[in-house]
Design a protein around this motif. Structure first.
Motif, PDB file in Angstrom:
ATOM      1  N   GLU A   9       0.816  -1.219   0.000  1.00 19.00           N
ATOM      2  CA  GLU A   9       0.000   0.000   0.000  1.00 19.00           C
ATOM      3  C   GLU A   9       0.851   1.272   0.000  1.00 19.00           C
ATOM      4  O   GLU A   9       0.475   2.289  -0.583  1.00 19.00           O
ATOM      5  CB  GLU A   9      -0.929  -0.008   1.214  1.00 19.00           C
ATOM      6  N   LYS A  10       2.014   1.194   0.596  1.00 22.06           N
ATOM      7  CA  LYS A  10       2.887   2.363   0.677  1.00 22.06           C
ATOM      8  C   LYS A  10       3.233   2.921  -0.693  1.00 22.06           C
ATOM      9  O   LYS A  10       3.353   4.142  -0.873  1.00 22.06           O
ATOM     10  CB  LYS A  10       4.176   1.983   1.422  1.00 22.06           C
ATOM     11  N   LYS A  59      -0.036   4.832  -2.650  1.00 26.99           N
ATOM     12  CA  LYS A  59      -0.757   5.971  -2.066  1.00 26.99           C
ATOM     13  C   LYS A  59      -0.392   7.268  -2.784  1.00 26.99           C
ATOM     14  O   LYS A  59       0.705   7.458  -3.291  1.00 26.99           O
ATOM     15  CB  LYS A  59      -0.415   6.113  -0.567  1.00 26.99           C
ATOM     16  N   LYS A  60      -1.369   8.186  -2.834  1.00 23.85           N
ATOM     17  CA  LYS A  60      -1.128   9.502  -3.438  1.00 23.85           C
ATOM     18  C   LYS A  60      -0.131  10.298  -2.609  1.00 23.85           C
ATOM     19  O   LYS A  60       0.687  11.040  -3.143  1.00 23.85           O
ATOM     20  CB  LYS A  60      -2.450  10.258  -3.565  1.00 23.85           C
ATOM     21  N   TYR A 106      -5.373   9.329   3.313  1.00 18.16           N
ATOM     22  CA  TYR A 106      -6.272   9.052   2.184  1.00 18.16           C
ATOM     23  C   TYR A 106      -6.875  10.355   1.678  1.00 18.16           C
ATOM     24  O   TYR A 106      -7.592  11.042   2.393  1.00 18.16           O
ATOM     25  CB  TYR A 106      -7.392   8.088   2.598  1.00 18.16           C
ATOM     26  N   GLU A 161      -9.967   8.717  -2.673  1.00 16.85           N
ATOM     27  CA  GLU A 161      -8.864   7.797  -2.957  1.00 16.85           C
ATOM     28  C   GLU A 161      -9.253   6.352  -2.632  1.00 16.85           C
ATOM     29  O   GLU A 161      -9.914   6.075  -1.621  1.00 16.85           O
ATOM     30  CB  GLU A 161      -7.623   8.195  -2.156  1.00 16.85           C
ATOM     31  N   THR A 182      -7.604   2.212  -2.740  1.00 21.86           N
ATOM     32  CA  THR A 182      -6.439   1.331  -2.922  1.00 21.86           C
ATOM     33  C   THR A 182      -6.860  -0.132  -2.806  1.00 21.86           C
ATOM     34  O   THR A 182      -7.868  -0.457  -2.180  1.00 21.86           O
ATOM     35  CB  THR A 182      -5.350   1.607  -1.867  1.00 21.86           C
ATOM     36  N   THR A 237       1.706   7.042   4.777  1.00 21.85           N
ATOM     37  CA  THR A 237       1.037   5.853   4.267  1.00 21.85           C
ATOM     38  C   THR A 237      -0.424   5.805   4.694  1.00 21.85           C
ATOM     39  O   THR A 237      -1.273   5.240   3.991  1.00 21.85           O
ATOM     40  CB  THR A 237       1.756   4.589   4.775  1.00 21.85           C
TER      41      THR A 237
END
Length: 284
Positions: free
Chosen positions: A216-217, A220-221, A229, A233, A235, A226
């Protein structure tokens, strides 16, 4: 005079008799001719009837041939139809079997992971838990977990990183999580789950055993935080939870739970975050 009269009478009788014989002969001849003509007519009629009979026989034979041809065509069509149905059914069964096998193979395909390289142990996928639809919502964050896998790890070498309370054998629970910020403002959420056995709770990790492509790291935008959100957003990432043999037995005995944790906040310091939790049974 009497002799003359008698002679005349006798002559008349003889002439009359002769005349009668001629008439009878003439009549007989006519009857014979009539019979002969009737016989000819009969013969002609007979021949005509015989010809008609032959024509009828030929016509009947032709009709019988046509009927036989039609019967053969009907049988052939029925055979083709049955064969077609059989082929379609066989094709359908093959497709269904192929689809089932494909789905089974797809379901048993392990998540991308680095368990073997991280533990140096023997790794085997022992449980594939799919189509669970575990869902959780907290303060605008929506979490969905449909697919989990459990890997058994054996024969870890001495001096290996302690993962299973110091044991050489243990398990790794991996799950695929879809997380979405459904609001129009920034939210903070650590996107965690856990396996809870009695009072003991083992939380998930976003990095352990997870390749960068599913970490996930790296999706992410925000590259700094991390747990940040952005509005809207979404994921889809993998998480892992190392557990002991005891915890795995508790999962099988249905005494351990799989928990999805909340704790959503509008600040990075998690001010006002909830301690909301939702628990599920894995039923393996």
């Amino acid at each position: 005079m009497k002799k003359v009269l008698l002679l005349m009478v006798s002559s008349s009788i003889i002439l009359a008799a002769c005349g009668n014989d001629d008439d009878e002969q003439q009549n007989l001849k006519q009857e014979i001719k009539s019979l002969e003509q009737s016989s000819k007519d009969y013969q002609q009629d007979k021949k005509s009837l015989e010809k008609e009979n032959e024509k009828l026989k030929d016509s009947i034979k032709d009709k019988e041939k046509e009927l036989k041809k039609l019967e053969d065509e009907v049988k052939e069509n029925q055979s083709d139809t049955e064969a077609s149905k059989s082929e379609k059914e066989e094709t359908k069964n093959k497709k269904e079997t192929s689809s089932s096998e494909s789905n089974a193979q797809s379901a048993k395909k392990p998540f991308p992971n680095t368990i073997r390289t991280s533990t140096n142990g023997d790794v085997e996928l022992v449980n594939d838990i799919d189509n669970k639809h575990f869902q959780f919502e907290d303060s605008g964050i929506k979490v969905t977990i449909d697919h989990l896998q459990i890997f058994q790890v054996n024969n870890m070498p001495e001096g290996q990183v302690l993962l299973f309370n110091g044991a050489k054998d243990g398990y790794v629970v991996m799950y695929e999580v879809m997380t979405e910020n459904t609001t129009k403002e920034k939210l903070y959420y650590d996107n965690a789950a856990s396996i809870q056995e009695g009072e003991h709770k083992q939380r998930s990790d976003y990095a352990s055993f997870i390749p960068d492509s599913h970490n996930e790291k790296y999706m992410k935008k925000s590259k700094e935080n991390t747990d940040e959100y952005q509005p809207g957003e979404k994921t889809k990432s993998l998480k892992s939870i190392p557990i002991s043999q005891k915890a795995y037995k508790a999962i099988k005995d249905h005494t351990a739970t799989f928990n999805i944790h909340g704790g959503v906040s509008k600040t990075s310091t998690y001010d006002g975050a909830t301690d909301k939790v939702k628990s599920f049974k894995l039923n393996i």
